[in-house]
Design an enzyme around this catalytic site. Structure first.
Site, PDB file in Angstrom:
ATOM      1  N   LYS A  33      -0.660   5.835  -2.290  1.00  0.00           N
ATOM      2  CA  LYS A  33      -0.435   5.426  -3.677  1.00  0.00           C
ATOM      3  C   LYS A  33      -1.676   5.643  -4.545  1.00  0.00           C
ATOM      4  O   LYS A  33      -1.559   6.030  -5.709  1.00  0.00           O
ATOM      5  CB  LYS A  33       0.015   3.976  -3.752  1.00  0.00           C
ATOM      6  CG  LYS A  33      -1.028   2.940  -3.418  1.00  0.00           C
ATOM      7  CD  LYS A  33      -0.497   1.541  -3.615  1.00  0.00           C
ATOM      8  CE  LYS A  33      -1.538   0.514  -3.243  1.00  0.00           C
ATOM      9  NZ  LYS A  33      -2.767   0.602  -4.036  1.00  0.00           N
ATOM     10  N   THR A  34      -2.868   5.411  -3.984  1.00  0.00           N
ATOM     11  CA  THR A  34      -4.090   5.637  -4.763  1.00  0.00           C
ATOM     12  C   THR A  34      -4.225   7.112  -5.119  1.00  0.00           C
ATOM     13  O   THR A  34      -4.631   7.470  -6.231  1.00  0.00           O
ATOM     14  CB  THR A  34      -5.325   5.163  -3.967  1.00  0.00           C
ATOM     15  OG1 THR A  34      -5.159   3.783  -3.628  1.00  0.00           O
ATOM     16  CG2 THR A  34      -6.599   5.333  -4.772  1.00  0.00           C
ATOM     17  N   ASP A 225      -1.830  -0.660 -10.889  1.00  0.00           N
ATOM     18  CA  ASP A 225      -1.803  -0.605  -9.425  1.00  0.00           C
ATOM     19  C   ASP A 225      -1.426  -1.987  -8.880  1.00  0.00           C
ATOM     20  O   ASP A 225      -1.662  -3.006  -9.524  1.00  0.00           O
ATOM     21  CB  ASP A 225      -3.188  -0.199  -8.917  1.00  0.00           C
ATOM     22  CG  ASP A 225      -3.182   0.167  -7.442  1.00  0.00           C
ATOM     23  OD1 ASP A 225      -2.087   0.333  -6.859  1.00  0.00           O
ATOM     24  OD2 ASP A 225      -4.278   0.300  -6.860  1.00  0.00           O
ATOM     25  N   GLU A 226      -0.847  -2.019  -7.682  1.00  0.00           N
ATOM     26  CA  GLU A 226      -0.494  -3.270  -6.990  1.00  0.00           C
ATOM     27  C   GLU A 226       0.319  -4.193  -7.905  1.00  0.00           C
ATOM     28  O   GLU A 226       0.040  -5.390  -8.034  1.00  0.00           O
ATOM     29  CB  GLU A 226      -1.762  -3.996  -6.504  1.00  0.00           C
ATOM     30  CG  GLU A 226      -2.668  -3.181  -5.602  1.00  0.00           C
ATOM     31  CD  GLU A 226      -2.128  -3.020  -4.185  1.00  0.00           C
ATOM     32  OE1 GLU A 226      -0.946  -3.362  -3.955  1.00  0.00           O
ATOM     33  OE2 GLU A 226      -2.871  -2.549  -3.307  1.00  0.00           O
ATOM     34  N   GLN A 256       4.965  -5.729   0.255  1.00  0.00           N
ATOM     35  CA  GLN A 256       3.593  -6.185   0.460  1.00  0.00           C
ATOM     36  C   GLN A 256       3.191  -7.237  -0.574  1.00  0.00           C
ATOM     37  O   GLN A 256       2.005  -7.417  -0.857  1.00  0.00           O
ATOM     38  CB  GLN A 256       2.629  -4.997   0.421  1.00  0.00           C
ATOM     39  CG  GLN A 256       2.903  -3.974   1.520  1.00  0.00           C
ATOM     40  CD  GLN A 256       1.875  -2.863   1.552  1.00  0.00           C
ATOM     41  OE1 GLN A 256       0.700  -3.092   1.823  1.00  0.00           O
ATOM     42  NE2 GLN A 256       2.317  -1.648   1.288  1.00  0.00           N
ATOM     43  N   ARG A 613      -1.500  -2.377   9.026  1.00  0.00           N
ATOM     44  CA  ARG A 613      -2.928  -2.036   8.951  1.00  0.00           C
ATOM     45  C   ARG A 613      -3.327  -1.149  10.130  1.00  0.00           C
ATOM     46  O   ARG A 613      -4.377  -0.509  10.108  1.00  0.00           O
ATOM     47  CB  ARG A 613      -3.808  -3.300   8.992  1.00  0.00           C
ATOM     48  CG  ARG A 613      -3.653  -4.325   7.875  1.00  0.00           C
ATOM     49  CD  ARG A 613      -3.660  -3.721   6.505  1.00  0.00           C
ATOM     50  NE  ARG A 613      -2.291  -3.424   6.057  1.00  0.00           N
ATOM     51  CZ  ARG A 613      -1.991  -2.624   5.059  1.00  0.00           C
ATOM     52  NH1 ARG A 613      -2.938  -1.995   4.402  1.00  0.00           N
ATOM     53  NH2 ARG A 613      -0.735  -2.405   4.711  1.00  0.00           N
TER      54      ARG A 613
END
Length: 757
Positions: A33-34, A225-226, A256, A613
């Protein structure tokens, strides 16, 4: 342009190219996504959009810095520098400073961190003679924070019968009074806490529609973002700012969303397509981080949640090992089993210490692992431990710097007025505080004009106070005239901090002195790496450091160590091997989450985050017996273990404790600790005060022909005359008097000056 997008997969390209109108990008774990956000901004810039017309909001400064760096490589450094990119708090702090005339705060207002806020709340609780065991400062501050995040001011709080009734039911009927006094004291100190930055931005836009229109006109493209982690205050700001152009792109993953305890609203992302019915939906479903087994296992588990945007995350990595389930007799044995497992993997499979992470649900679970790792001689770091910027000596140093640019900062003033000791005692300060509060005055105003106020202070103490205020006023002049580093090192010396710490006797004192060296090195780094045109001032540094998050402070010495952290802290990180520990009913999911399906679904999302993770191996660990309050209690495996499709799992053939077996005798034997002795050598590079940073980084240089007396023109400040030129490359600077803006000091490597005559 197509070649520019070659590194992206098909779904990523679609999310980048469709940059007009509202867009919802659902980015599964490890889906890049980044990368998509970065390429989307670069793509917009390549369409000819001006960088200052783009607003990009992140949740850490670290993420913003990394994205700017990548954009500079893809487009150009100047465009990246002129983007409005940063955390919610840093961007809106900047707006509040620019619009200070409309807020009632000065442009130099202080930002209180959690320690400052907690100290102030504790003082108020004591002033009101309330029981700290009932009115616990952390809980009271949490209540105030929740209110602010829902745009409830102290006045609105006091006038809301439902809220007041809730406080009475919880036997804390005075929270409204504490909130009111806390807000008043912050205003008097010209200070905001982190929640105020968002609350006051909303108030600014509500009460000054012309200012809102100004920023609506400015930001043609907004990227967030997020988005699943945004609270109501953040949601409302973004919605208001995007009303004119409607080019709003939000990126996130509802699976998330794990921060409801901080006020995050999963509904923000779930309802985005209701808010913007013409929004494009783009799903990033390819996971580039984890093995197929880990991704498929996580998918099978999260499907148990009903409240979600469905997606099919997949991986084209190798299949990988099944998820191992580790059963231990006790929680102590759990830690030793994991320590042994890590040692075995390091010795037999060639992993480094940094390839391992221990994740747990609550901080209290760290003790067993710390003890086991010390016995195995395994180097580790506890992520989210005390921040560098929260250490006493650093808080003291920063308090001097804060007070030098804001005399009203009462928390800073009270912290250092008698440090180093200068004979201004507690009794004197209590008299001054009481007088100031009674007369609605700022403490500094009282101290700086003692002769005008009737306070019983002897002549000797009054003289010491005079010397202190004169010293701080001298520091204030330094803060304006010198760059951040020159001002800071002078303040460190003249305040007495360096003299107080320079002859350490104990290791603790040595560490404190080295920490002061390090903060000065950090200010030196900031000064030399500053990218603005004007001289980097102490004010700029304090604004920058006040907005750092815990994710921005990792020490270089901590790199090759096993990471021990909570599952919440792990979000956004990745490790080759991840141990999820304490996976038992009542711990994870926590007992408090079993009250509703909504809370249980958030716990399941937290498990999903923790599991994803892992890049190569994931291990789920539980104990059959766990000590609570000194008593051993039976435990049972978490339901989350059984939420995963068993075909992805490797359950143990033998699970101790199931059939009443006793704890293994060798648990107490030192033979257990023979492995793992080959710890990495710990190296330290103690910097000297003022050491130049970062060696061989390329630096811009001034190569012009400017001379004192020349008339020049600047695209922002207009016409002016050069009064002085000092220092050499790469930091040549000029003092210029501009006809409309007065005297400025500019770094010539960045200032674009046109010679008039």
């Amino acid at each position: 342009m197509e070649n520019f997008l070659n590194p992206l997969n098909k779904a990523q390209k679609e999310a980048v190219k469709n940059y007009k109108g509202p867009s919802l990008v659902i980015a599964g774990a490890g889906s890049g996504k980044t990368k998509v956000l970065t390429y989307r901004i670069a793509y917009i810039l390549k369409q000819g959009v001006k960088p200052w017309n783009i607003l990009s909001l992140t949740f850490t400064n670290k993420a913003a810095t990394e994205m700017k760096k990548r954009i500079a490589e893809m487009v150009d450094e100047e465009s990246a520098r002129k983007l409005w990119m940063g955390t919610f708090h840093s961007i809106f702090s900047r707006i509040l400073r620019l619009e200070s005339q409309a807020t009632g705060y000065s442009k130099n207002y202080t930002i209180y961190d959690s320690v400052d806020s907690k100290n102030l709340v504790r003082k108020i609780i004591r002033e009101l003679s309330l029981d700290e065991k009932v009115y616990k400062p952390n809980q009271v501050l949490g209540r105030i924070s929740t209110a602010k995040n829902n745009l409830i001011t102290s006045q609105s709080y006091s006038n809301n019968p439902q809220i007041i009734q809730q406080d009475e039911n919880s036997r804390k009927p005075r929270i409204a009074d504490i909130f009111r006094i806390y807000s008043s004291r912050c205003r008097k100190a010209d200070a905001m806490d982190f929640d105020d930055l968002l609350l006051n931005t909303n108030i600014l836009f509500r009460d000054h529609p012309e200012i809102l229109r100004k920023y609506q006109d400015k930001f043609h493209y907004i990227l967030v973002d997020e988005y699943q982690d945004t609270n109501f205050a953040q949601y409302l700001i973004v919605k208001k700012l995007s009303q004119k152009f409607r080019n709003l792109c939000v990126v996130g993953d509802d699976a998330q969303s794990i921060y409801s305890f901080r006020g995050a609203k999963i509904e923000n992302i779930l309802n985005f397509q209701k808010d913007f019915q013409d929004a494009g939906l783009y799903k990033l479903e390819q996971n580039y981080r984890s093995t197929q087994t880990i991704v498929d296992a996580a998918n099978s588990m999260i499907r148990k949640n009903e409240n979600q945007i469905h997606k099919n995350v997949f991986s084209e990595q190798h299949e990988g090992d099944k998820i191992e389930v580790l059963s231990s007799f006790t929680d102590t044995e759990e830690a030793y089993n994991i320590a042994r497992s890590i040692s075995d993997k390091i010795n037999s499979e060639g992993y480094d210490y940094q390839d391992f992470a221990i994740l747990y649900r609550t901080n209290a679970q760290s003790r067993n692992f710390e003890e086991a790792f010390r016995r195995f001689n395994l180097p580790y770091k506890v992520y989210g431990g005390i921040s560098f910027y929260q250490r006493k000596e650093i808080k003291d140093m920063l308090a001097y710097l804060r007070l030098s640019i804001n005399f009203k900062d009462e928390e800073a003033l009270l912290r250092i007025i008698n440090y180093p000791a200068r004979g201004i005692g507690k009794t004197t300060l209590e008299k001054v505080q009481k007088y100031a509060n009674k007369n609605s005055l700022n403490i500094w105003d009282v101290l700086d004009n003692l002769t005008e106020h009737q306070i019983d202070i002897n002549r000797n103490t009054a003289e010491k106070i005079r010397k202190f205020t004169e010293m701080i006023k001298g520091f204030s002049k330094l803060a304006v005239e010198k760059d951040a580093y020159q001002a800071a090192i002078t303040i460190a010396e003249k305040s007495g901090i360096i003299n107080d710490l320079k002859n350490p006797v104990t290791l603790q004192e040595q560490n404190k002195f080295e920490n002061i060296q390090e903060i000065l090195n950090g200010i030196k780094d900031f000064t030399e790496g500053y990218e603005g045109e004007e001289i980097p001032t102490l004010e700029e540094y304090i604004q920058n450091v006040s907005l750092l998050t815990s994710a921005d402070n990792e020490s270089k010495e901590d790199i090759n160590k096993i990471t021990i952290m909570t599952m919440h802290s792990a979000k956004g990180l990745e490790f080759k091997n991840v141990y999820l520990t304490g996976i038992e009913e009542g711990i994870f999911p926590s007992r408090m989450s079993m009250n509703s399906d909504k809370e249980l679904e958030e716990e399941r999302r937290l498990f999903y985050v923790a599991l994803t993770r892992a890049e190569e191996k994931a291990i789920l660990s539980y104990a059959n017996n766990r000590y609570k309050w000194g008593v051993s209690n039976k435990s049972r495996p978490s339901r989350f273990i059984y939420d995963i499709d068993p075909k992805y799992m490797n359950f143990p053939d033998y699970e101790p404790g199931r059939n009443g077996e006793s704890e293994p005798d060798d648990l107490k034997s030192d033979k257990l600790f023979d492995s793992g002795r080959n710890s990495a050598k710990k190296t330290r590079n103690l910097k000297k005060i003022g050491k130049s940073p970062k060696g061989n980084q390329p630096q811009a240089e001034y190569k012009g022909e400017l001379q004192v007396g020349m008339k020049v023109e600047h695209d922002r400040f207009g016409k002016g005359k050069i009064l002085n030129i000092e220092d050499g490359p790469p930091n040549t600077k000029a003092t210029i008097f501009f006809n409309e803006h007065g005297q400025k000091q500019l770094l010539l490597k960045y200032a674009k000056l046109k010679i008039i005559s």
